[in-house]
Design a protein around this motif. Structure first.
Motif, PDB file in Angstrom:
ATOM      1  N   GLU A   1       0.933  -1.319   0.023  1.00 59.26           N
ATOM      2  CA  GLU A   1       0.044  -0.051   0.037  1.00 59.26           C
ATOM      3  C   GLU A   1       0.842   1.332   0.022  1.00 59.26           C
ATOM      4  O   GLU A   1       0.433   2.360  -0.710  1.00 59.26           O
TER       5      GLU A   1
ATOM      6  N   ARG B   1       1.534   1.787  -3.617  1.00 62.66           N
ATOM      7  CA  ARG B   1       0.619   2.309  -4.376  1.00 62.66           C
ATOM      8  C   ARG B   1       0.518   3.593  -4.039  1.00 62.66           C
ATOM      9  O   ARG B   1       0.378   4.556  -4.960  1.00 62.66           O
ATOM     10  N   GLU B   2       0.743   4.149  -2.890  1.00 57.39           N
ATOM     11  CA  GLU B   2       0.481   5.622  -2.492  1.00 57.39           C
ATOM     12  C   GLU B   2       1.653   6.370  -3.086  1.00 57.39           C
ATOM     13  O   GLU B   2       1.518   7.547  -3.514  1.00 57.39           O
TER      14      GLU B   2
ATOM     15  N   ASN C   1       0.774   6.813  -6.640  1.00 50.59           N
ATOM     16  CA  ASN C   1      -0.292   7.726  -6.898  1.00 50.59           C
ATOM     17  C   ASN C   1       0.396   9.395  -6.997  1.00 50.59           C
ATOM     18  O   ASN C   1      -0.558  10.052  -7.238  1.00 50.59           O
ATOM     19  N   ARG C   2       1.115   9.401  -6.150  1.00 48.37           N
ATOM     20  CA  ARG C   2       1.821  10.708  -5.946  1.00 48.37           C
ATOM     21  C   ARG C   2       2.739  11.304  -7.054  1.00 48.37           C
ATOM     22  O   ARG C   2       3.080  12.342  -6.985  1.00 48.37           O
TER      23      ARG C   2
ATOM     24  N   GLU D   1       2.774  -2.670  -7.239  1.00 49.63           N
ATOM     25  CA  GLU D   1       2.510  -2.644  -5.891  1.00 49.63           C
ATOM     26  C   GLU D   1       2.669  -4.103  -5.084  1.00 49.63           C
ATOM     27  O   GLU D   1       3.048  -4.303  -4.197  1.00 49.63           O
TER      28      GLU D   1
ATOM     29  N   PRO E   1      -0.390   7.796   4.343  1.00 44.01           N
ATOM     30  CA  PRO E   1      -0.088   9.145   3.979  1.00 44.01           C
ATOM     31  C   PRO E   1       1.159  10.062   4.666  1.00 44.01           C
ATOM     32  O   PRO E   1       1.649  10.584   4.256  1.00 44.01           O
TER      33      PRO E   1
END
Length: 856
Positions: free
Chosen positions: A49, A52-53, A56-57, A72, A225
């Motif tokens: 995860e 993945r984050e 995504n950034r 991921e 996050p």
């Protein structure tokens, strides 16, 4: 290949731990006990995860190009190999009350063979190879700790890995992880893409292993996050629409404007222009526009060597202050040795104090903005520990390669591979140079240039054709050339001119020679109105910064009144030719390759506004042997210089310069460079020296392994040669005193400048800010020296009191160990306990001369 046996029993061949019982890590509880941490599935889910984050950034264009669907899962699967009897027995034995936690399924497991089997990363590789997950993925998992595991011919269901039952459990784990992450294996199309995903995997593991995720009782889903924010992966906030003059305070020259117009998308761009004509500002503004238009994610400014001054950090930092919003976290002193950034970010065990990546020189490559050495960038395409982390860190950025020279033919193969790789990972590559041959330009561009004008911009956007952009001629200046074969004559000339109030620059090619000349000049200048200074790379980082601040102020463009009060002689090494904005009235330099000689001439009469004594004229003394002596015996004629630069190139440079009485710059730059490096038929012994040079180049070419799949042994960083003269180096920590407290709570340390700190034995028990700041202070009191000039190593077990604060090295991976020594009042460097340092050299240190060695 060594063989191992695990005692066979019905249980060991048929029973494997349930996934819920397979532990990934331990952690220290509030009661200071070592407890079972998260299980493997939970930890790997977190890491997946995090990956993945991270993806995504990133901007869409970078995600589409480099991170296929399912990336991921690769990151999440990194610890598949922890589902093995040897690892599980090892981790259970490490917990408190092991006798109550032990598992019958692990009764016959021997954790001591874990390392010889390649550790759990080796099991991850073997396990996924059997699952047929694709060409690159098993190797990514096997290397997630930085090295290729020594698997040999071992297979996933071998008894040493737990046999078929444990392999079945690992396959069950992968299927469960797929469901948890809701994805399948990605399709990886190239070895370079695999390197980027390997970097993503390792960085995600570091972040997913950080302190917020340690306690298995806490829900981790909402923590990701903030963990990425804390690790520094925050999008910078740019002020949009800024002009060149708004950032730098002056209008761009024509050559600056033309580079800015052309370097507007991913590709490679070469700006050839003289020293002091604003190449840095042009590259930085082009980088700003790339970010402002969404075509780049950050900037990596790569300097030529570790010798390069830290003052370039100040220039880039001033640039950041102008382009970033006042509330942007990257605005605060990000680049000032990286100290502020290091104390404010956390990236798991590897990136904490005591980890190998708690260094601004390394970690910076992962930050949105950083200044570092070109060596760190070169490692992105080399089979070196964590090379792929660097590949990941550079993806999508503007990479500025500063002061690239034709002389760097040794690094040429690696540098060519780097530029090729950077283009493939959507970077905008801006190469700055005053001194390139047509051949080197061809190598870097990958296409043949035809224009020989100077200055010149070579523009090659991705998937387009080369444009060679001419720039109007620049104002020329004439420099008088004098070849000197006697150092004493140069010393007398330097002292006479300094008596007249001139500011002299004396550049040597080795630290030892610079120290020798400083001693001679300082002794002769004693009692006069002449000030002597010394700058080189073998000062503690604290002392070097202090020295540079002082001498750059005196020789800099601000032209203080203090400059006019007395004459000065500044002696130094290559650090004086690179990145320091210094202006000399008169130059004395040891012979060196034409590229570097031109760089050094660029320090003469640099600024028109400088107030100079009436006696000053634009002139250089070049200290060199006669050409016949050099060709006959270069090692003797060039002395220590022949250890730094190729004897062949030194002879070629000397042949070009020896009869010159003057040079006109920049008009003659291209001519001098081409004459030095043009291919020619050489007679003996020059032919032999040329063959030696080619051997070195070929050796380095063999290290330029672009893809993980190309195999070979992963090198520790200290053994990854990137240049001709490079030797194995080590970090040395120098302190004045240390004292372990009787209650074993920690250790008091006194630095050479008298500052004292206290290192708590349980480093994690103190405030994070204090812990990190102490770690940075330790790093600021280190120097990097050749291994044979360093104090003798100390067994790691005797340096445990430092282990949570500074990286000690890993002898099992052939990494250089940190050296630690005391400095007595007389400057003598001695061992921590014995009072002597066992080495062939007597070692001394003081803040005036730096690190000194003398053969005993």
């Amino acid at each position: 290949m060594p063989t191992f046996t695990i005692k066979k029993s019905k249980e060991t061949t048929t029973i494997a731990l349930q996934l819920s019982d397979c532990i990934a890590k331990t952690y220290i509880s509030q009661e200071n006990e070592k407890c079972k941490g998260r299980n493997v599935l939970s930890h790997c889910n977190i890491v997946g995860e995090v990956a993945r984050e991270l993806i995504n950034r990133m901007p869409d264009w970078l995600r589409v190009k480099l991170f296929p669907a399912g990336s991921e899962l690769v990151a999440g699967a990194h610890d598949t190999g922890k589902i093995s009897p040897t690892f599980q027995e090892k981790i259970y034995r490490g917990t408190e009350r092991y006798e109550y936690n032990s598992k019958s399924e692990l009764e016959h497991a021997d954790p001591h063979i874990e390392t010889e089997l390649g550790g759990h990363a080796g099991v991850s590789q073997a396990a996924t190879e059997k699952m047929a997950v694709g060409k690159y993925i098993p190797e990514i998992l096997g290397q997630h700790h930085g090295y290729s595991p020594p698997l040999g011919y071992r297979k996933a269901d071998d008894e040493c890995f737990g046999g078929k039952t444990w392999q079945a459990r690992r396959e069950e784990f992968i299927e469960t992880l797929k469901q948890a992450l809701n994805c399948d294996w990605p399709t990886i199309t190239s070895s370079l893409q695999a390197r980027v995903l390997a970097g993503l995997t390792t960085v995600s593991d570091w972040i997913g292993s950080s302190s917020p995720f340690e306690n298995p009782d806490y829900d981790w889903h909402t923590l990701i996050p903030k963990a990425l924010d804390d690790a520094g992966f925050v999008q910078p906030k740019l002020l949009s629409g800024l002009t060149f003059s708004g950032i730098f305070g002056f209008s761009p020259r024509e050559l600056q404007q033309k580079l800015i117009e052309h370097a507007n998308q991913p590709g490679v761009y070469i700006l050839e222009a003289p020293m002091g004509y604003g190449k840095t500002e042009a590259a930085l503004y082009a980088a700003y526009l790339a970010m402002d238009t969404g075509k780049a994610t950050g900037i990596y400014f790569a300097l030529p060597t570790q010798l390069t001054s830290d003052k370039i950090h100040d220039r880039v930092n001033q640039f950041l202050q102008k382009i970033l919003s006042s509330d942007c976290r990257h605005r605060r002193a990000l680049l000032l040795h990286g100290n502020a950034w290091l104390t404010e970010t956390e990236m798991g065990e590897e990136g904490k104090p005591g980890g190998s990546w708690f260094q601004s020189g390394k970690r910076g490559i992962l930050a949105p903005f950083a200044v570092g050495t070109i060596d760190q960038a070169l490692m992105a395409v080399m089979n070196v520990k964590h090379g792929f982390v660097r590949t990941f860190g550079l993806a999508g950025k503007v990479v500025i390669l500063d002061e690239v020279h034709s002389y760097d033919t040794y690094t040429g193969t690696i540098l060519n591979k780097l530029v090729e790789a950077l283009r493939s990972i959507e970077c905008t590559v801006i190469i700055l140079s005053a001194t390139l041959t047509q051949e080197r330009r061809y190598d870097l561009l990958g296409t043949k240039p035809t224009n020989e004008n100077y200055p010149l911009i070579s523009s090659l956007p991705n998937n387009q054709t080369l444009q060679e952009v001419e720039v109007e001629p620049l104002v020329n200046s004439e420099i008088a050339i004098n070849f000197i074969h006697d150092d004493n004559r140069a010393i007398d000339e330097a002292l006479e001119r300094a008596e007249q109030g001139q500011h002299i620059l004396w550049i040597e090619n080795t630290v030892d020679n610079a120290q020798k000349q400083f001693r001679l000049l300082a002794a002769k200048a004693a009692g006069s109105n002449i000030e002597c200074g010394l700058l080189h790379s073998r000062f503690l980082k604290n002392d070097r910064a202090k020295n540079e601040d002082n001498w750059v102020r005196l020789y800099g463009k601000e032209n203080p009144i203090e400059r006019q009060l007395k004459g000065r002689i500044l002696i130094g090494t290559q650090v004086l030719e690179q990145s320091l904005d210094i202006d000399a009235d008169f130059l004395i330099t040891r012979i060196c390759p034409t590229d570097m000689l031109l760089q050094r001439l660029g320090r003469l009469w640099r600024h028109q506004t400088t107030v100079r004594p009436a006696s000053a004229r634009q002139e250089v003394y070049i200290l060199a042997p006669h050409l016949t002596d050099a060709i006959e015996n270069p090692e003797k004629a060039f002395d220590n210089t022949a250890r730094v630069y190729s004897p062949y190139i030194l002879c070629r440079s000397l042949a070009v310069w020896k009869d010159l009485k003057k040079v006109i710059l920049p008009m003659q730059i291209r001519q001098l460079i081409e004459e030095t490096y043009v291919e020619q038929i050489d007679l003996e012994p020059l032919c032999r020296y040329k063959a030696d040079l080619i051997k070195v180049k070929n050796k380095l070419a063999g290290l330029a392994l672009v893809g993980l799949s190309q195999g070979g042994k992963t090198l520790p960083e200290n053994k990854a040669s990137t240049r001709y003269s490079e030797q194995d180096t080590v970090e040395v920590l120098l302190i004045k005193a240390f004292q372990h407290r009787d209650d074993k709570s920690g250790t008091d340390i006194t630095f050479l400048n008298g500052e004292q700190i206290f290192l708590l034995s349980n480093c994690k028990a103190q405030k994070k800010q204090v812990w990190f700041e102490n770690a940075v202070k330790l790093m600021q009191n280190t120097i990097c020296v050749a291994e044979h000039l360093a104090p003798a190593p100390i067994a790691i077990k005797n340096l445990g009191w430092l282990s949570g604060y500074i990286y000690l090295g890993d002898p099992l991976k052939e990494e250089a160990l940190l050296r630690v020594a005391l400095v007595r009042e007389n400057g003598e460097v001695v061992g921590l306990h014995s009072g002597v340092t066992v080495t062939k050299y007597a070692i001394c240190y003081d803040d005036r001369l730096g690190h000194q060695t003398k053969k005993q």
